[in-house]
Design an enzyme around this catalytic site. Sequence first.
Site, PDB file in Angstrom:
ATOM      1  N   ASP A 237       0.795  -1.239  -0.092  1.00 29.73           N
ATOM      2  CA  ASP A 237      -0.085  -0.001   0.177  1.00 29.73           C
ATOM      3  C   ASP A 237       0.760   1.306   0.014  1.00 29.73           C
ATOM      4  O   ASP A 237       2.252   1.004  -0.035  1.00 29.73           O
ATOM      5  CB  ASP A 237      -1.027  -0.010   1.200  1.00 29.73           C
ATOM      6  CG  ASP A 237      -2.131   0.730   0.926  1.00 29.73           C
ATOM      7  OD1 ASP A 237      -2.165   1.951   0.874  1.00 29.73           O
ATOM      8  OD2 ASP A 237      -3.178   0.361   1.068  1.00 29.73           O
TER       9      ASP A 237
ATOM     10  N   HIS B 250     -12.102  -0.384  -7.955  1.00 29.16           N
ATOM     11  CA  HIS B 250     -13.370   0.649  -8.411  1.00 29.16           C
ATOM     12  C   HIS B 250     -13.204   2.015  -7.925  1.00 29.16           C
ATOM     13  O   HIS B 250     -13.817   2.986  -8.242  1.00 29.16           O
ATOM     14  CB  HIS B 250     -14.551   0.081  -7.709  1.00 29.16           C
ATOM     15  CG  HIS B 250     -14.571   0.049  -6.314  1.00 29.16           C
ATOM     16  ND1 HIS B 250     -15.592  -0.439  -5.392  1.00 29.16           N
ATOM     17  CD2 HIS B 250     -13.622   0.151  -5.266  1.00 29.16           C
ATOM     18  CE1 HIS B 250     -15.244  -0.248  -4.015  1.00 29.16           C
ATOM     19  NE2 HIS B 250     -14.165   0.231  -4.106  1.00 29.16           N
TER      20      HIS B 250
HETATM   21  C1  LIG Z   1     -10.730   1.341  -0.734  1.00 31.95           C
HETATM   22  S1  LIG Z   1      -9.139   0.718   0.042  1.00 31.95           S
HETATM   23  C2  LIG Z   1      -9.283  -1.165  -0.009  1.00 31.95           C
HETATM   24  C3  LIG Z   1      -8.512  -1.519   1.064  1.00 31.95           C
HETATM   25  C4  LIG Z   1      -8.451  -3.138   1.130  1.00 31.95           C
HETATM   26  N1  LIG Z   1      -8.043  -3.779  -0.228  1.00 31.95           N
HETATM   27  C5  LIG Z   1      -9.712  -3.532   1.598  1.00 31.95           C
HETATM   28  O1  LIG Z   1     -10.734  -4.209   0.929  1.00 31.95           O
HETATM   29  O2  LIG Z   1     -10.272  -3.401   2.753  1.00 31.95           O
HETATM   30  C6  LIG Z   1      -8.255   1.097  -1.248  1.00 31.95           C
HETATM   31  C7  LIG Z   1      -6.719   1.136  -0.653  1.00 31.95           C
HETATM   32  O3  LIG Z   1      -5.864   1.650  -1.982  1.00 31.95           O
HETATM   33  C8  LIG Z   1      -4.821   2.246  -1.172  1.00 31.95           C
HETATM   34  N2  LIG Z   1      -4.180   3.045  -2.410  1.00 31.95           N
HETATM   35  C9  LIG Z   1      -4.615   4.121  -3.009  1.00 31.95           C
HETATM   36  N3  LIG Z   1      -3.716   4.677  -3.764  1.00 31.95           N
HETATM   37  C10 LIG Z   1      -2.656   3.759  -4.084  1.00 31.95           C
HETATM   38  C11 LIG Z   1      -1.430   3.603  -4.550  1.00 31.95           C
HETATM   39  N4  LIG Z   1      -1.257   4.438  -5.746  1.00 31.95           N
HETATM   40  N5  LIG Z   1      -0.747   2.663  -4.453  1.00 31.95           N
HETATM   41  C12 LIG Z   1      -1.119   1.568  -3.658  1.00 31.95           C
HETATM   42  N6  LIG Z   1      -2.019   1.542  -2.794  1.00 31.95           N
HETATM   43  C13 LIG Z   1      -2.932   2.751  -3.076  1.00 31.95           C
HETATM   44  C14 LIG Z   1      -5.444   3.028  -0.076  1.00 31.95           C
HETATM   45  O4  LIG Z   1      -4.304   3.516   0.856  1.00 31.95           O
HETATM   46  C15 LIG Z   1      -6.278   1.930   0.427  1.00 31.95           C
HETATM   47  O5  LIG Z   1      -5.681   1.413   1.249  1.00 31.95           O
END
Ligand SMILES: C[S@@+](CC[C@H](N)C(=O)[O-])C[C@H]1O[C@@H](n2cnc3c(N)ncnc32)[C@H](O)[C@@H]1O
Length: 369
Positions: free
Chosen positions: A230, A268
């Site tokens: 992440d 999404h």
């Molecule tokens: C909606 S959350 C989903 C978290 C987890 N997979 C779940 O289902 O509970 C989206 C995740 O994407 C991460 N994220 C956003 N931009 C990112 C990036 N450029 N690279 C890696 N992770 C990222 C956010 O920090 C967040 O933890």
Amino acid sequence: MARVNDGETKTKILETLEEKDEVLEAAIDTWKYVLGYVEMAAVKCAIELGISEAMENHGRPITLSELSSSLACSPSSLHRIMRLLVHQKLFKETITPEDHTKYYSLTPISRLLKNHGDHSMAALVLLETSPVMLAPWHALSGRVRDEGRPAFEAAHGESLWEYNAKHPRHTKLFNDAMACNARIVLPVVLKGCAEVFEGVGTVVDVGGGNGSTIRTMIKAFPWIKGINFDLPHVVEVAPESEGVEHVGGSMLEFVPKADAAFVMNVLHDWGDEECITILRLCREAVPKDKGKVIMVDAVIKEEKHEIDDEKEEKLKGLRLMIDMVMMAHTTTGKERTQQEWEYVVAKAGFTKCIVKPIHAIPSIIIAYP
Ligand SMILES: C[S@@+](CC[C@H](N)C(=O)[O-])C[C@H]1O[C@@H](n2cnc3c(N)ncnc32)[C@H](O)[C@@H]1O
């Protein structure tokens, strides 16, 4: 002649009355939208007061005066909140036939409103009802207009991820909310794709948040070594756990190598272009011959005739609402139909893609390089 006129007048009056009935019915239905926020606010209030915990700690059905003294709050206001929440079937009310004393007890929904525990959904309610997440809803029409500004950016001047990077308390609430949702849905997901994990030695959870998903996965499939990937500020504060390596970085730039990539509730958040980039990097991160990328995200059913039962109809409504959440909270994100999933998966260079519905909000989508 007079009789004809009388008849005409009567018909006209009846028609006008019918029209008025229709207007009244429509007005009553419109109140549902006028008051749409009330349920949300009452549920938030119940969580903040700790009503579910107090009931559980009491160990048996509780009276209003016992509940109000345990929560140290006004019995008359509490009675009004409880009256609504009982009406909405969030709590159960029983009245003894002998002395007509009212007792409240928990229902399956209010059990999820406890602030702690494996099945708590409190953090998700607190996140979505926080002023930060509510503000963009006022800018939704701006986003819908051509070239409109994304709603979260219109409200806060930056994207959700930029905002999170600067506000650790909000990031914690966000990650806790994602984790509580994941804890509930993950067992169903893992059951739905257990055979996919056979022979898989390492899994990278892309956008894995605080690592709670990969921890649960390792508990279910102890032969797996996990990588929780992440953004750096997210993994920096993620708890350490045996068998899990935290890696910080951007999935738009690279994805750590593993036998399989797991991407839950992430794609999404992004438009097709970024989605294809992330999926391409996931494809390159897994072995070409036996690697796989497992996505967990909603699949919107477009056709009316595809819906064959009440639960599916309810799930469709929820998926469409979550699509609005994507519109309010992300810059380019959206929920996708099966056709739209197949498009991004093929564009990212995968040769095969299988969609497995699991009778939950998300489906499992497995793509093979
Ligand atoms: C909606 S959350 C989903 C978290 C987890 N997979 C779940 O289902 O509970 C989206 C995740 O994407 C991460 N994220 C956003 N931009 C990112 C990036 N450029 N690279 C890696 N992770 C990222 C956010 O920090 C967040 O933890």
